[in-house]
Write an enzyme that holds these catalytic residues in place. Sequence first.
Site, PDB file in Angstrom:
ATOM      1  CG  HIS A 157       2.941 -27.084  36.817  1.00  0.00           C
ATOM      2  ND1 HIS A 157       3.657 -26.081  37.437  1.00  0.00           N
ATOM      3  CD2 HIS A 157       3.765 -28.152  36.754  1.00  0.00           C
ATOM      4  CE1 HIS A 157       4.866 -26.548  37.730  1.00  0.00           C
ATOM      5  NE2 HIS A 157       4.955 -27.805  37.313  1.00  0.00           N
ATOM      6  CD  GLU A 194       4.498 -32.302  38.245  1.00  0.00           C
ATOM      7  OE1 GLU A 194       5.409 -32.751  37.542  1.00  0.00           O
ATOM      8  OE2 GLU A 194       4.088 -31.136  38.153  1.00  0.00           O
ATOM      9  CD1 TRP A 251      10.519 -29.279  27.005  1.00  0.00           C
ATOM     10  CD2 TRP A 251      10.115 -28.193  25.087  1.00  0.00           C
ATOM     11  NE1 TRP A 251      10.926 -30.084  25.978  1.00  0.00           N
ATOM     12  CE2 TRP A 251      10.690 -29.437  24.775  1.00  0.00           C
ATOM     13  CE3 TRP A 251       9.779 -27.340  24.035  1.00  0.00           C
ATOM     14  CZ2 TRP A 251      10.936 -29.852  23.477  1.00  0.00           C
ATOM     15  CZ3 TRP A 251      10.019 -27.744  22.727  1.00  0.00           C
ATOM     16  CH2 TRP A 251      10.591 -28.986  22.458  1.00  0.00           C
ATOM     17  N   GLY A 258      11.671 -28.387  41.074  1.00  0.00           N
ATOM     18  CA  GLY A 258      12.764 -27.414  41.022  1.00  0.00           C
ATOM     19  C   GLY A 258      13.717 -27.562  42.208  1.00  0.00           C
TER      20      GLY A 258
END
Length: 263
Positions: A101, A173, A10, A179
Amino acid sequence: MKKLYVGTSWKMNKTVTETHEYISKIVEFMQKNRETVKDLDVFILPTFLAIDAALQITKSANSKLKIGAQDCCWEDSGPFTGEVSPMHLKDLGAAYVEIGHAERREIFMETDEMVSKKVSAVIKNNMKPILCIGEEEKPAQINIALHFLEHQLLDGLSRINNDDLKNIVIAYEPVWAIGATASAPLDYLREAIDFLRDLLNKKFGNNCGNDQVIIYGGSVNLESARDILTLPNNDGIFVGRSALNVEYFISMIKMAAEVQKIK
Ligand code: PEP
Protein backbone atom coordinates in the site's frame (compact mmCIF):
# COMPACT_ATOMS: atom_id res chain seq x y z
CA MET A 1 -18.85 -15.17 -14.86
CA LYS A 2 -16.04 -13.04 -13.41
CA LYS A 3 -16.64 -12.03 -9.81
CA LEU A 4 -16.96 -8.41 -8.74
CA TYR A 5 -14.84 -7.48 -5.74
CA VAL A 6 -15.85 -5.16 -2.91
CA GLY A 7 -13.17 -4.75 -0.29
CA THR A 8 -12.00 -2.44 2.42
CA SER A 9 -8.87 -1.93 4.45
CA TRP A 10 -9.58 -0.23 7.75
CA LYS A 11 -5.98 0.95 8.10
CA MET A 12 -5.31 1.77 11.79
CA ASN A 13 -8.99 2.10 12.68
CA LYS A 14 -11.52 0.12 14.76
CA THR A 15 -10.93 -1.66 18.06
CA VAL A 16 -11.75 -5.31 18.60
CA THR A 17 -15.13 -4.31 20.06
CA GLU A 18 -15.91 -2.14 17.03
CA THR A 19 -14.75 -4.94 14.74
CA HIS A 20 -17.20 -7.29 16.40
CA GLU A 21 -20.13 -4.94 15.77
CA TYR A 22 -19.18 -4.15 12.17
CA ILE A 23 -18.38 -7.71 11.06
CA SER A 24 -21.54 -9.07 12.70
CA LYS A 25 -23.63 -6.61 10.66
CA ILE A 26 -21.95 -7.52 7.37
CA VAL A 27 -22.21 -11.24 8.06
CA GLU A 28 -25.90 -10.86 8.91
CA PHE A 29 -26.52 -8.82 5.74
CA MET A 30 -24.73 -11.40 3.59
CA GLN A 31 -26.63 -14.31 5.18
CA LYS A 32 -29.98 -12.61 4.56
CA ASN A 33 -29.01 -11.79 0.98
CA ARG A 34 -27.16 -14.96 0.02
CA GLU A 35 -28.54 -15.06 -3.51
CA THR A 36 -27.83 -11.36 -4.14
CA VAL A 37 -24.19 -11.54 -3.09
CA LYS A 38 -23.38 -14.95 -4.52
CA ASP A 39 -21.18 -13.64 -7.36
CA LEU A 40 -19.34 -11.07 -5.27
CA ASP A 41 -16.06 -11.39 -3.46
CA VAL A 42 -16.43 -9.27 -0.33
CA PHE A 43 -13.39 -8.81 1.89
CA ILE A 44 -12.37 -6.80 4.93
CA LEU A 45 -8.86 -6.13 6.19
CA PRO A 46 -8.98 -5.13 9.88
CA THR A 47 -5.91 -4.35 11.99
CA PHE A 48 -3.78 -7.36 13.00
CA LEU A 49 -5.22 -7.31 16.52
CA ALA A 50 -8.80 -7.63 15.26
CA ILE A 51 -8.31 -10.31 12.59
CA ASP A 52 -8.95 -13.21 14.92
CA ALA A 53 -12.15 -11.64 16.31
CA ALA A 54 -13.40 -11.06 12.77
CA LEU A 55 -12.57 -14.61 11.72
CA GLN A 56 -14.33 -16.13 14.70
CA ILE A 57 -17.54 -14.46 13.58
CA THR A 58 -17.21 -15.43 9.92
CA LYS A 59 -16.27 -19.02 10.77
CA SER A 60 -19.10 -19.59 13.21
CA ALA A 61 -21.61 -18.23 10.68
CA ASN A 62 -19.96 -20.11 7.81
CA SER A 63 -19.95 -16.75 6.03
CA LYS A 64 -18.61 -16.02 2.56
CA LEU A 65 -17.13 -12.78 3.87
CA LYS A 66 -13.34 -12.99 3.60
CA ILE A 67 -10.96 -11.56 6.16
CA GLY A 68 -7.37 -10.58 5.55
CA ALA A 69 -4.41 -8.53 6.75
CA GLN A 70 -2.97 -5.19 5.66
CA ASP A 71 0.65 -6.37 5.49
CA CYS A 72 2.98 -9.18 6.56
CA CYS A 73 6.66 -10.12 6.71
CA TRP A 74 8.36 -11.97 3.84
CA GLU A 75 9.64 -14.67 6.19
CA ASP A 76 7.55 -17.25 8.05
CA SER A 77 9.53 -17.05 11.30
CA GLY A 78 12.81 -15.86 12.80
CA PRO A 79 14.52 -12.78 14.19
CA PHE A 80 12.15 -10.09 12.85
CA THR A 81 11.05 -8.30 16.02
CA GLY A 82 7.57 -6.81 15.74
CA GLU A 83 6.77 -8.33 12.35
CA VAL A 84 3.79 -10.55 11.54
CA SER A 85 4.34 -13.88 9.84
CA PRO A 86 2.35 -14.88 6.74
CA MET A 87 2.37 -18.44 8.06
CA HIS A 88 0.67 -17.27 11.27
CA LEU A 89 -1.94 -15.36 9.26
CA LYS A 90 -2.65 -18.49 7.24
CA ASP A 91 -2.95 -20.48 10.46
CA LEU A 92 -5.62 -18.04 11.70
CA GLY A 93 -7.60 -18.43 8.48
CA ALA A 94 -6.82 -15.17 6.68
CA ALA A 95 -7.67 -15.23 2.98
CA TYR A 96 -5.99 -12.06 1.72
CA VAL A 97 -2.93 -9.98 2.54
CA GLU A 98 -2.59 -6.46 1.20
CA ILE A 99 0.96 -5.76 0.06
CA GLY A 100 2.66 -2.52 -0.96
CA HIS A 101 0.00 0.00 0.00
CA ALA A 102 1.16 3.57 -0.73
CA GLU A 103 1.38 4.31 3.02
CA ARG A 104 3.65 1.30 3.60
CA ARG A 105 5.86 2.41 0.72
CA GLU A 106 5.98 6.05 1.76
CA ILE A 107 5.92 6.04 5.58
CA PHE A 108 7.61 2.68 6.22
CA MET A 109 10.04 2.84 3.30
CA GLU A 110 8.97 -0.38 1.63
CA THR A 111 10.82 -0.98 -1.61
CA ASP A 112 9.70 -2.90 -4.70
CA GLU A 113 12.13 -5.63 -3.64
CA MET A 114 10.40 -6.01 -0.24
CA VAL A 115 7.00 -5.92 -1.93
CA SER A 116 7.99 -8.67 -4.32
CA LYS A 117 9.30 -10.86 -1.48
CA LYS A 118 6.07 -10.35 0.46
CA VAL A 119 3.88 -11.19 -2.56
CA SER A 120 5.81 -14.42 -2.97
CA ALA A 121 5.58 -15.26 0.77
CA VAL A 122 1.79 -14.78 0.76
CA ILE A 123 1.41 -17.08 -2.25
CA LYS A 124 3.68 -19.69 -0.69
CA ASN A 125 1.31 -19.69 2.30
CA ASN A 126 -1.73 -20.25 0.08
CA MET A 127 -3.30 -16.85 0.67
CA LYS A 128 -4.01 -14.20 -1.95
CA PRO A 129 -1.89 -11.06 -2.10
CA ILE A 130 -3.61 -7.79 -2.94
CA LEU A 131 -0.73 -6.05 -4.68
CA CYS A 132 -1.17 -2.27 -4.54
CA ILE A 133 0.39 -0.17 -7.25
CA GLY A 134 -0.08 3.45 -8.25
CA GLU A 135 1.73 6.51 -9.49
CA GLU A 136 2.40 9.28 -6.98
CA GLU A 137 1.23 12.30 -8.91
CA LYS A 138 -1.31 12.86 -11.61
CA PRO A 139 0.87 13.60 -14.62
CA ALA A 140 0.01 16.00 -17.42
CA GLN A 141 0.45 13.03 -19.80
CA ILE A 142 -0.88 9.62 -18.70
CA ASN A 143 2.09 7.95 -20.49
CA ILE A 144 4.40 9.09 -17.73
CA ALA A 145 2.20 7.31 -15.17
CA LEU A 146 2.01 4.19 -17.34
CA HIS A 147 5.78 3.97 -17.54
CA PHE A 148 5.98 4.14 -13.73
CA LEU A 149 3.21 1.54 -13.32
CA GLU A 150 4.98 -0.84 -15.68
CA HIS A 151 8.04 -0.93 -13.44
CA GLN A 152 6.08 -1.12 -10.22
CA LEU A 153 3.87 -3.97 -11.44
CA LEU A 154 6.63 -6.06 -12.99
CA ASP A 155 8.91 -5.55 -9.98
CA GLY A 156 6.10 -6.54 -7.61
CA LEU A 157 5.48 -9.69 -9.64
CA SER A 158 9.14 -10.53 -10.24
CA ARG A 159 9.11 -13.63 -8.02
CA ILE A 160 5.91 -15.25 -9.20
CA ASN A 161 5.06 -17.81 -11.91
CA ASN A 162 2.36 -17.45 -14.56
CA ASP A 163 0.18 -19.88 -12.61
CA ASP A 164 0.24 -17.65 -9.53
CA LEU A 165 -1.46 -14.74 -11.30
CA LYS A 166 -4.92 -16.21 -10.77
CA ASN A 167 -4.30 -16.01 -7.02
CA ILE A 168 -3.30 -12.36 -7.05
CA VAL A 169 -5.53 -9.30 -6.89
CA ILE A 170 -3.98 -6.17 -8.34
CA ALA A 171 -5.25 -3.00 -6.71
CA TYR A 172 -4.64 0.01 -8.91
CA GLU A 173 -4.52 2.89 -6.47
CA PRO A 174 -3.11 6.13 -7.85
CA VAL A 175 -1.53 7.75 -4.79
CA TRP A 176 -2.89 11.18 -5.72
CA ALA A 177 -6.43 9.79 -5.53
CA ILE A 178 -6.02 8.19 -2.07
CA GLY A 179 -7.49 10.25 0.78
CA ALA A 180 -8.53 12.86 -1.79
CA THR A 181 -11.85 14.56 -2.48
CA ALA A 182 -12.62 12.59 -5.63
CA SER A 183 -11.78 9.27 -7.29
CA ALA A 184 -9.62 9.23 -10.43
CA PRO A 185 -11.56 10.23 -13.58
CA LEU A 186 -13.17 7.26 -15.32
CA ASP A 187 -11.35 7.78 -18.65
CA TYR A 188 -8.03 7.90 -16.90
CA LEU A 189 -8.86 4.75 -14.96
CA ARG A 190 -9.99 2.88 -18.04
CA GLU A 191 -6.76 3.72 -19.85
CA ALA A 192 -4.53 2.75 -16.93
CA ILE A 193 -6.30 -0.59 -16.38
CA ASP A 194 -6.19 -1.41 -20.12
CA PHE A 195 -2.49 -0.71 -20.06
CA LEU A 196 -1.97 -3.08 -17.10
CA ARG A 197 -3.92 -5.85 -18.84
CA ASP A 198 -1.92 -5.43 -22.08
CA LEU A 199 1.31 -5.44 -20.13
CA LEU A 200 0.40 -8.72 -18.39
CA ASN A 201 -0.61 -10.26 -21.72
CA LYS A 202 2.79 -9.34 -23.18
CA LYS A 203 4.80 -10.42 -20.18
CA PHE A 204 2.98 -13.63 -19.16
CA GLY A 205 1.09 -14.59 -22.36
CA ASN A 206 -2.01 -16.80 -22.51
CA ASN A 207 -4.37 -13.85 -22.43
CA CYS A 208 -3.78 -13.76 -18.68
CA GLY A 209 -3.98 -9.95 -18.58
CA ASN A 210 -7.64 -10.15 -19.57
CA ASP A 211 -8.38 -12.73 -16.87
CA GLN A 212 -6.40 -10.93 -14.18
CA VAL A 213 -8.37 -9.53 -11.25
CA ILE A 214 -7.73 -5.77 -11.19
CA ILE A 215 -9.63 -3.52 -8.81
CA TYR A 216 -9.53 0.22 -8.21
CA GLY A 217 -8.96 2.11 -4.95
CA GLY A 218 -8.73 5.83 -4.23
CA SER A 219 -11.51 7.92 -2.69
CA VAL A 220 -14.29 5.58 -3.77
CA ASN A 221 -17.49 6.80 -2.13
CA LEU A 222 -21.23 6.34 -2.48
CA GLU A 223 -21.33 8.80 -5.38
CA SER A 224 -18.49 7.28 -7.41
CA ALA A 225 -18.77 3.56 -6.59
CA ARG A 226 -21.41 2.60 -9.15
CA ASP A 227 -19.63 4.15 -12.15
CA ILE A 228 -16.31 2.64 -11.14
CA LEU A 229 -17.87 -0.80 -10.66
CA THR A 230 -19.54 -0.48 -14.06
CA LEU A 231 -16.28 0.22 -15.94
CA PRO A 232 -16.00 -2.83 -18.24
CA ASN A 233 -12.30 -3.48 -17.62
CA ASN A 234 -12.43 -3.05 -13.82
CA ASP A 235 -13.21 -5.93 -11.43
CA GLY A 236 -14.11 -4.06 -8.29
CA ILE A 237 -13.54 -1.41 -5.65
CA PHE A 238 -11.11 -1.18 -2.75
CA VAL A 239 -12.42 1.35 -0.26
CA GLY A 240 -10.80 3.29 2.58
CA ARG A 241 -12.61 6.04 4.49
CA SER A 242 -16.07 5.57 3.02
CA ALA A 243 -16.26 1.97 4.23
CA LEU A 244 -15.54 2.83 7.86
CA ASN A 245 -19.28 3.40 8.08
CA VAL A 246 -20.85 -0.07 7.94
CA GLU A 247 -24.07 1.17 6.32
CA TYR A 248 -22.06 2.77 3.50
CA PHE A 249 -20.16 -0.46 2.95
CA ILE A 250 -23.42 -2.40 2.81
CA SER A 251 -24.73 0.10 0.23
CA MET A 252 -21.63 -0.48 -1.88
CA ILE A 253 -22.09 -4.26 -1.69
CA LYS A 254 -25.69 -3.79 -2.87
CA MET A 255 -24.53 -1.58 -5.74
CA ALA A 256 -21.95 -4.17 -6.79
CA ALA A 257 -24.64 -6.86 -6.83
CA GLU A 258 -26.83 -4.68 -9.08
CA VAL A 259 -23.94 -3.88 -11.42
CA GLN A 260 -22.94 -7.55 -11.54
CA LYS A 261 -26.33 -8.43 -13.04
CA ILE A 262 -25.81 -6.16 -16.04
CA LYS A 263 -22.05 -6.55 -16.53
C1 PEP B 1 -6.59 3.60 0.34
O1 PEP B 1 -5.94 4.12 1.24
O2 PEP B 1 -6.16 2.62 -0.27
C2 PEP B 1 -7.88 4.18 0.00
C3 PEP B 1 -8.46 3.74 -1.09
O3 PEP B 1 -8.36 5.11 0.84
P1 PEP B 1 -9.56 6.15 0.53
O4 PEP B 1 -10.70 5.37 -0.03
O5 PEP B 1 -9.87 6.74 1.85
O6 PEP B 1 -9.01 7.13 -0.45
